[in-house]
Design a protein around this motif. Structure first.
Motif, short mmCIF file in Angstrom:
data_model
loop_
_atom_site.label_atom_id
_atom_site.label_comp_id
_atom_site.label_asym_id
_atom_site.label_seq_id
_atom_site.Cartn_x
_atom_site.Cartn_y
_atom_site.Cartn_z
N UNK A 1 60.57 52.85 8.30
CA UNK A 1 60.63 51.99 9.47
C UNK A 1 61.93 51.20 9.48
N UNK A 2 62.48 50.93 10.67
CA UNK A 2 63.76 50.22 10.75
C UNK A 2 63.64 48.76 10.34
N UNK A 3 64.76 48.18 9.98
CA UNK A 3 64.81 46.76 9.66
C UNK A 3 64.29 45.95 10.85
N UNK A 4 63.60 44.88 10.55
CA UNK A 4 63.00 44.06 11.61
C UNK A 4 61.57 44.45 11.90
N UNK A 5 61.08 45.55 11.31
CA UNK A 5 59.68 45.96 11.45
C UNK A 5 58.91 45.44 10.24
N UNK A 6 57.76 44.80 10.50
CA UNK A 6 57.01 44.17 9.41
C UNK A 6 55.52 44.52 9.47
N UNK A 7 55.18 45.64 10.13
CA UNK A 7 53.77 46.02 10.26
C UNK A 7 53.68 47.54 10.39
N UNK A 8 52.63 48.10 9.76
CA UNK A 8 52.37 49.54 9.87
C UNK A 8 50.86 49.76 9.91
N UNK A 9 50.41 50.58 10.87
CA UNK A 9 48.99 50.92 11.01
C UNK A 9 48.75 52.27 10.36
N UNK A 10 47.76 52.35 9.48
CA UNK A 10 47.46 53.59 8.75
C UNK A 10 46.02 54.00 9.04
N UNK A 11 45.84 55.03 9.82
CA UNK A 11 44.50 55.49 10.14
C UNK A 11 44.52 56.52 11.26
N UNK A 12 43.35 57.14 11.56
CA UNK A 12 42.07 56.95 10.84
C UNK A 12 42.09 57.60 9.47
N UNK A 13 41.25 57.10 8.57
CA UNK A 13 41.23 57.55 7.19
C UNK A 13 39.84 58.02 6.79
N UNK A 14 39.75 58.95 5.84
CA UNK A 14 38.43 59.32 5.32
C UNK A 14 37.79 58.18 4.54
N UNK A 15 38.62 57.28 4.02
CA UNK A 15 38.15 56.07 3.34
C UNK A 15 39.24 55.02 3.41
N UNK A 16 38.82 53.76 3.56
CA UNK A 16 39.82 52.68 3.59
C UNK A 16 40.32 52.36 2.19
N UNK A 17 39.69 52.92 1.16
CA UNK A 17 40.12 52.66 -0.21
C UNK A 17 41.52 53.22 -0.44
N UNK A 18 42.36 52.43 -1.07
CA UNK A 18 43.71 52.89 -1.37
C UNK A 18 44.61 51.77 -1.79
N UNK A 19 45.80 52.12 -2.25
CA UNK A 19 46.81 51.16 -2.69
C UNK A 19 48.11 51.40 -1.92
N UNK A 20 48.82 50.31 -1.66
CA UNK A 20 50.05 50.37 -0.88
C UNK A 20 51.14 49.52 -1.54
N UNK A 21 52.38 49.94 -1.32
CA UNK A 21 53.51 49.04 -1.55
C UNK A 21 54.60 49.40 -0.55
N UNK A 22 55.47 48.45 -0.28
CA UNK A 22 56.57 48.64 0.67
C UNK A 22 57.88 48.41 -0.07
N UNK A 23 58.81 49.33 0.08
CA UNK A 23 60.12 49.25 -0.58
C UNK A 23 61.20 49.03 0.47
#
Length: 276
Positions: free
Chosen positions: A129-151
């Motif tokens: 995502x470009x600079x200035x973006x601070x949100x990402x929607x992830x779905x639909x998912x088979x399960x909401x379980x998971x881990x995330x990090x942003x670099x």
């Protein structure tokens, strides 16, 4: 006699263009100062106005001493700061919204979002995502379980390091469970045994017993849809109380996990038919 000079404070001035004026940056009582108001690959010139004193009678106090001018090209060689994130879960529409902030770096080229469905698993990049973006929607998912990090990727080509990981599991959502009564009498109301609304279940292993311990129904389908008939002869089972054991295989942060439910189900027919 030798009279020692003592520095009191330094006043730093910066020129943003070769023919522009010098502007005041700040003061320090030490021997160095960080100028955070510069851009990478840009040229700047500086001089320092030193305020000091000989602390001697008869001399002007304090005295000002100007340094030589020094010009540099700024080269940012440091990685961006670690990115702080939060993850918000939507259980009804299985999805996660990832939000982040990086308050100590302005010179960012882009952000990369990484995801693993299990804790300690292999992370996959799911978005750039470009600079200035601070949100990402992830779905639909088979399960909401998971881990995330942003670099963060800086304009200097350096990546942020030691970015914190945020993990979520399914416990904050409604877990799979069964009602304790249904009425398979053909009136189109509550005629089938079905679970309450659920998500994040791969399969079940359900066995229902009558009062004598004989199996009357089995299924691996999480929707169940039992109509109150014996699984062998398709005859209606008697009204009454039945015992069940249900192994539920849930998609959790630790992977596919079994959770065992036990309980009783009441079969009630309004026409009081007794079969088998």
């Amino acid at each position: 006699a030798i009279v020692p000079w003592t520095n009191i404070r330094m006043h730093v001035f910066r020129q943003d263009s070769l023919d522009g004026p010098f502007s005041f940056v700040g003061s320090t009582e030490g021997l160095e100062m960080i100028d955070a108001g510069v851009l990478n690959d840009s040229s700047y010139c500086y001089y320092v106005e030193v305020e000091g004193s000989y602390f001697s009678d008869g001399l002007t106090d304090p005295l000002l001493n100007l340094s030589q001018e020094k010009c540099i090209i700024v080269k940012d060689t440091l990685p961006p700061c670690p990115v702080n994130i939060t993850v918000t879960t939507d259980c009804d529409y299985p999805s996660n919204t990832i939000e982040w902030s990086n308050p100590c770096d302005n010179d960012i080229a882009s952000y990369e979002v990484y995801y693993s469905s299990v804790e300690g698993g292999t992370y996959q990049r799911i978005a750039v995502l470009p600079a200035g973006t601070f949100l990402f929607f992830h779905g639909p998912l088979p399960s909401v379980a998971g881990c995330y990090y942003v670099r963060a990727l800086g304009a200097n080509g350096k990546y942020s390091e030691s970015d914190p990981v945020s993990c979520v599991d399914i416990d904050q959502c409604d877990l799979y469970h069964l009602p304790n009564v249904f009425t398979p009498d053909g009136d189109m109301i509550n005629d089938l045994l079905i679970p309450f609304p659920y998500n994040f279940v791969e399969r079940i292993d359900l066995t229902i017993f009558n009062r004598w311990g004989s199996v009357v129904f089995m299924t691996n389908d999480p929707d169940i849809n039992w109509n109150g008939r014996h699984y062998k002869n398709d005859m209606e089972v008697s009204d009454g109380v039945y015992y069940y054991i249900c192994n539920v295989f849930e998609i959790r942060l630790s992977g596919l996990q079994k959770r065992t439910l036990t309980g009783f189900i009441h079969i009630i027919r309004s026409n009081n038919k007794i079969k088998n």
